[in-house]
Design a protein around this motif. Structure first.
Motif, PDB file in Angstrom:
ATOM      1  N   GLN A 251       0.807  -1.220   0.000  1.00 19.31           N
ATOM      2  CA  GLN A 251       0.000   0.000   0.000  1.00 19.31           C
ATOM      3  C   GLN A 251       0.843   1.275   0.000  1.00 19.31           C
ATOM      4  OE1 GLN A 251      -3.314   0.003  -0.368  1.00 19.31           O
ATOM      5  NE2 GLN A 251      -3.211  -2.237  -0.473  1.00 19.31           N
ATOM      6  N   VAL A 252       2.060   1.224  -0.605  1.00 23.31           N
ATOM      7  CA  VAL A 252       2.917   2.395  -0.623  1.00 23.31           C
ATOM      8  C   VAL A 252       2.398   3.392  -1.660  1.00 23.31           C
ATOM      9  CG1 VAL A 252       4.491   1.431  -2.357  1.00 23.31           C
ATOM     10  CG2 VAL A 252       5.329   3.169  -0.773  1.00 23.31           C
ATOM     11  N   HIS A 253       2.580   4.689  -1.365  1.00 24.53           N
ATOM     12  CA  HIS A 253       2.155   5.774  -2.251  1.00 24.53           C
ATOM     13  C   HIS A 253       3.401   6.564  -2.641  1.00 24.53           C
ATOM     14  CE1 HIS A 253      -0.530   9.561  -3.000  1.00 24.53           C
ATOM     15  NE2 HIS A 253       0.019   9.075  -4.104  1.00 24.53           N
ATOM     16  N   LEU A 254       3.716   6.602  -3.960  1.00 25.21           N
ATOM     17  CA  LEU A 254       4.892   7.307  -4.473  1.00 25.21           C
ATOM     18  C   LEU A 254       4.440   8.655  -5.024  1.00 25.21           C
ATOM     19  CD1 LEU A 254       7.922   7.272  -5.197  1.00 25.21           C
ATOM     20  CD2 LEU A 254       7.273   6.330  -7.423  1.00 25.21           C
ATOM     21  N   VAL A 255       4.953   9.754  -4.404  1.00 21.90           N
ATOM     22  CA  VAL A 255       4.643  11.115  -4.828  1.00 21.90           C
ATOM     23  C   VAL A 255       5.912  11.698  -5.453  1.00 21.90           C
ATOM     24  CG1 VAL A 255       3.833  13.389  -4.123  1.00 21.90           C
ATOM     25  CG2 VAL A 255       2.942  11.339  -2.995  1.00 21.90           C
ATOM     26  N   VAL A 256       5.795  12.202  -6.700  1.00 24.51           N
ATOM     27  CA  VAL A 256       6.955  12.664  -7.465  1.00 24.51           C
ATOM     28  C   VAL A 256       6.833  14.156  -7.722  1.00 24.51           C
ATOM     29  CG1 VAL A 256       8.298  12.383  -9.578  1.00 24.51           C
ATOM     30  CG2 VAL A 256       7.150  10.409  -8.556  1.00 24.51           C
ATOM     31  N   ASP A 257       7.896  14.921  -7.353  1.00 27.04           N
ATOM     32  CA  ASP A 257       7.992  16.341  -7.694  1.00 27.04           C
ATOM     33  C   ASP A 257       8.466  16.403  -9.155  1.00 27.04           C
ATOM     34  OD1 ASP A 257       8.332  19.015  -7.895  1.00 27.04           O
ATOM     35  OD2 ASP A 257       9.642  19.241  -6.149  1.00 27.04           O
ATOM     36  N   GLY A 258       7.542  16.584 -10.134  1.00 27.87           N
ATOM     37  CA  GLY A 258       7.798  16.376 -11.555  1.00 27.87           C
ATOM     38  C   GLY A 258       8.936  17.204 -12.108  1.00 27.87           C
ATOM     39  N   TYR A 259       8.795  18.539 -12.038  1.00 26.91           N
ATOM     40  CA  TYR A 259       9.818  19.391 -12.642  1.00 26.91           C
ATOM     41  C   TYR A 259      11.147  19.278 -11.913  1.00 26.91           C
ATOM     42  CZ  TYR A 259       6.299  21.595 -15.570  1.00 26.91           C
ATOM     43  OH  TYR A 259       5.326  21.823 -16.502  1.00 26.91           O
TER      44      TYR A 259
ATOM     45  N   ARG B 231       4.984  -2.271 -13.203  1.00 22.36           N
ATOM     46  CA  ARG B 231       5.829  -3.339 -12.659  1.00 22.36           C
ATOM     47  C   ARG B 231       5.658  -3.498 -11.151  1.00 22.36           C
ATOM     48  NH1 ARG B 231      11.497  -1.816 -15.842  1.00 22.36           N
ATOM     49  NH2 ARG B 231      10.739  -2.317 -17.941  1.00 22.36           N
ATOM     50  N   THR B 232       5.497  -2.398 -10.423  1.00 20.23           N
ATOM     51  CA  THR B 232       5.476  -2.471  -8.949  1.00 20.23           C
ATOM     52  C   THR B 232       4.067  -2.481  -8.368  1.00 20.23           C
ATOM     53  OG1 THR B 232       5.608  -0.053  -8.782  1.00 20.23           O
ATOM     54  CG2 THR B 232       7.683  -1.282  -8.876  1.00 20.23           C
ATOM     55  N   GLN B 233       3.041  -2.106  -9.169  1.00 24.80           N
ATOM     56  CA  GLN B 233       1.647  -2.026  -8.689  1.00 24.80           C
ATOM     57  C   GLN B 233       1.495  -1.007  -7.563  1.00 24.80           C
ATOM     58  OE1 GLN B 233      -0.711  -3.602 -10.392  1.00 24.80           O
ATOM     59  NE2 GLN B 233       0.931  -4.382 -11.700  1.00 24.80           N
ATOM     60  N   ALA B 234       2.402  -0.038  -7.485  1.00 27.52           N
ATOM     61  CA  ALA B 234       2.321   0.989  -6.448  1.00 27.52           C
ATOM     62  C   ALA B 234       1.460   2.161  -6.952  1.00 27.52           C
ATOM     63  CB  ALA B 234       3.711   1.483  -6.075  1.00 27.52           C
ATOM     64  N   GLU B 235       0.865   2.909  -6.010  1.00 21.56           N
ATOM     65  CA  GLU B 235       0.108   4.110  -6.350  1.00 21.56           C
ATOM     66  C   GLU B 235       1.105   5.237  -6.617  1.00 21.56           C
ATOM     67  OE1 GLU B 235      -3.191   7.201  -4.439  1.00 21.56           O
ATOM     68  OE2 GLU B 235      -2.579   5.400  -3.349  1.00 21.56           O
ATOM     69  N   VAL B 236       1.013   5.868  -7.797  1.00 16.66           N
ATOM     70  CA  VAL B 236       1.976   6.883  -8.215  1.00 16.66           C
ATOM     71  C   VAL B 236       1.221   8.176  -8.509  1.00 16.66           C
ATOM     72  CG1 VAL B 236       3.768   7.515  -9.870  1.00 16.66           C
ATOM     73  CG2 VAL B 236       3.491   5.125  -9.185  1.00 16.66           C
ATOM     74  N   THR B 237       1.691   9.279  -7.904  1.00 17.78           N
ATOM     75  CA  THR B 237       1.142  10.610  -8.162  1.00 17.78           C
ATOM     76  C   THR B 237       2.291  11.522  -8.563  1.00 17.78           C
ATOM     77  OG1 THR B 237      -0.610  10.269  -6.526  1.00 17.78           O
ATOM     78  CG2 THR B 237      -0.142  12.543  -7.212  1.00 17.78           C
ATOM     79  N   CYS B 238       2.150  12.192  -9.716  1.00 22.01           N
ATOM     80  CA  CYS B 238       3.179  13.105 -10.215  1.00 22.01           C
ATOM     81  C   CYS B 238       2.623  14.523 -10.153  1.00 22.01           C
ATOM     82  CB  CYS B 238       3.593  12.738 -11.636  1.00 22.01           C
ATOM     83  SG  CYS B 238       4.979  13.714 -12.255  1.00 22.01           S
ATOM     84  N   VAL B 239       3.370  15.428  -9.474  1.00 27.04           N
ATOM     85  CA  VAL B 239       2.915  16.800  -9.240  1.00 27.04           C
ATOM     86  C   VAL B 239       3.792  17.743 -10.045  1.00 27.04           C
ATOM     87  CG1 VAL B 239       2.567  18.590  -7.517  1.00 27.04           C
ATOM     88  CG2 VAL B 239       2.098  16.191  -6.946  1.00 27.04           C
ATOM     89  N   PHE B 240       3.150  18.645 -10.824  1.00 31.48           N
ATOM     90  CA  PHE B 240       3.862  19.674 -11.579  1.00 31.48           C
ATOM     91  C   PHE B 240       3.431  21.044 -11.073  1.00 31.48           C
ATOM     92  CE2 PHE B 240       3.750  16.126 -14.613  1.00 31.48           C
ATOM     93  CZ  PHE B 240       5.098  16.025 -14.881  1.00 31.48           C
ATOM     94  N   ASP B 241       4.337  22.013 -11.196  1.00 33.36           N
ATOM     95  CA  ASP B 241       4.067  23.393 -10.785  1.00 33.36           C
ATOM     96  C   ASP B 241       3.195  24.041 -11.848  1.00 33.36           C
ATOM     97  OD1 ASP B 241       4.027  25.852  -9.660  1.00 33.36           O
ATOM     98  OD2 ASP B 241       6.206  26.019  -9.393  1.00 33.36           O
ATOM     99  N   GLY B 242       1.995  24.481 -11.492  1.00 33.01           N
ATOM    100  CA  GLY B 242       1.070  25.047 -12.470  1.00 33.01           C
ATOM    101  C   GLY B 242       0.758  26.501 -12.272  1.00 33.01           C
TER     102      GLY B 242
END
Length: 492
Positions: free
Chosen positions: A368-376, A405-416
């Protein structure tokens, strides 16, 4: 000669195709002429009849010389293509479409026969020659021969034009060709004789050298044969000594075989004795083991009885004291992380480097890991030269494969906050894409996403920004550097 006839005609603007459009004065006589040479008088347009009679009387007393014949055939072959089909002899019409070179090769006999048998055809060829070489034809008709002209060209032109004395010119050209051929043959014969004499001298010198070499080789062979005879005598002496040594060694071998047979018999006797002794020892050992098993059985029975007594006493004591069954083990009291409750902070604390892709694999393996990515932050670290749109496409493509591949929850955040218009894009499957609102940075949106997760859920934030890392760490998330995600996406 063929080329010489063609070049003046081309210089005066006369082409083979233009011959068919000659003035009516050239064609009219052929149309009104009668068979048997009447075209000659029409072509010349008023030439003196007595001159024609004199020319007709002249004949060759021998066949046309080969060189003159080739020149005449070449001239006729070049002019044949420019004559109308109706003015050609029947035997030559099949060669009209050939090239001049092919006509000179395949129609040479037919051309020569037509020139000799068809005066009208010969006159046509002579007129073509008059157009191509007017100076030569005028000189022949005036009775003078150019001194610098090739005799073969002069004879060929005289044969076609049939000017006064043409047979003499043809005969002289043939004699000149024969004389030149004879002189060439004589010169070639003299050169060949000189060459043969030189070769003969070389062969004689080579034969003398070969004879000397063979004599020297014969002397060497004689000396070598004498040396070989001495070696043979020496080898024969060595052979006799070797045979004597072989007989001596054969005797020693027989003695050694007899001694070995005696020793083998003694060894077999000793082996039989030892096998008998081994059998006796094995019997004794088996008897010893049997006795030990019997003694051990008695001791085992006594120990079993004592153990049963102790167990029954312990069970009676437990019933009497009403002691419960123990559910806790010593290992349960040791402080550690239980697998089901592991957090991202407990993974690879010391075992892996901060930029090792295996670290991200271990973090994404947490349930149940959640991967949050700072896009820019990631794209400007990995490929800042690309336009922003290309940066987003490349990053989201890699995150989609990672999520699959990992089945993890992924959220990518961009500066808007600096966007003037909405971004139109189709988020890849398995990746949530979010832009910050106007007046809000991507760092603030990431902190809000982390705070929105329930207490205890594993959250991993990818960003190199120190403020973002400190903020999400206080909220319970695990920050990792952007280079870690780039290394993981670069790995297949």
């Amino acid at each position: 000669m063929v080329d010489a006839a063609r070049e003046p005609a081309e210089a005066q603007g006369l082409q083979p195709a233009a011959d068919a459009q000659a003035p009516a004065a050239d064609t009219a006589p052929s149309e009104s002429s009668a068979p048997g040479g009447a075209a000659d008088s029409g072509e010349r347009g008023g030439t003196d009849g007595s001159a024609e009679a004199e020319q007709a009387v002249e004949k060759l007393d021998r066949p046309l010389p080969e060189g003159v014949r080739r020149r005449v055939v070449g001239l006729a072959s070049d002019a044949l293509g420019g004559l109308p089909q109706g003015e050609l002899p029947q035997s030559l019409r099949q060669y009209v479409k050939f090239t001049p070179a092919r006509r000179a090769k395949y129609a040479a006999t037919a051309l020569a026969a037509a020139l000799e048998a068809e005066p009208a055809f010969r006159v046509r060829i002579a007129e073509r020659l008059r157009l191509g070489q007017p100076d030569l034809v005028k000189a022949l008709e005036s009775g003078s021969v150019p001194g610098a002209a090739d005799p073969m060209d002069v004879a060929a032109a005289a044969y076609l034009v049939r000017s006064a004395g043409w047979s003499r010119l043809v005969a002289e050209a043939g004699e000149e060709a024969e004389r030149a051929g004879a002189e060439g043959v004589a010169a070639e014969a003299a050169r060949l004789v000189e060459k043969l004499q030189a070769e003969l001298a070389e062969l004689r010198a080579a034969a003398r050298a070969d004879l000397d070499r063979q004599r020297a080789e014969s002397e060497d062979v004689r000396r070598e044969a004498e040396s070989l005879r001495k070696k043979v005598r020496s080898l024969e002496s060595d052979t006799r000594r070797a045979q004597a040594e072989t007989r001596r060694l054969a005797g020693e071998l027989e003695a050694a075989k007899a001694q070995a047979a005696a020793e083998r018999g003694a060894a077999e006797t000793e082996a039989r004795r030892l096998r008998h002794r081994v059998g006796e020892l094995e019997t004794a050992a088996e008897q010893g083991r049997r006795s030990a098993r019997e003694g051990r059985s008695v001791e085992d029975m006594r120990l079993r009885l004592l153990l049963d007594t102790v167990l029954q006493s312990a069970q009676g004591l437990q019933r009497e004291l009403a002691l419960p069954v123990s559910q806790i083990r010593p290992a349960d009291l040791v402080e550690a992380v239980v697998p089901g409750s592991a957090s991202p902070h407990d993974v690879a604390r010391r075992g892996l480097a901060d930029d090792d892709p295996a670290l991200l694999d271990q973090l994404l393996a947490i349930p149940q890991v959640h991967l949050v990515v700072d896009g820019y932050n990631v794209t400007k670290t990995g490929y800042p030269a690309l336009p922003l749109e290309q940066q987003r496409i490349r990053l989201l493509g890699g995150l989609a494969m990672l999520a699959q591949r990992t089945q993890a929850e992924v959220t990518c955040v961009f500066d808007g906050q600096d966007l003037d218009v909405p971004v139109i894009m189709a988020p890849p499957r398995g990746v949530r894409v979010r832009f910050s609102r106007t007046g809000e940075t991507a760092d603030e949106l990431i902190r809000r996403l982390v705070r929105a997760e329930p207490q205890g859920r594993p959250v991993v934030v990818v960003s190199t920004d120190r403020e973002v890392a400190e903020g999400v760490r206080k909220a319970g998330a695990r920050p990792v550097a952007s280079v870690l995600l780039l290394n993981r996406l670069a790995r297949p």
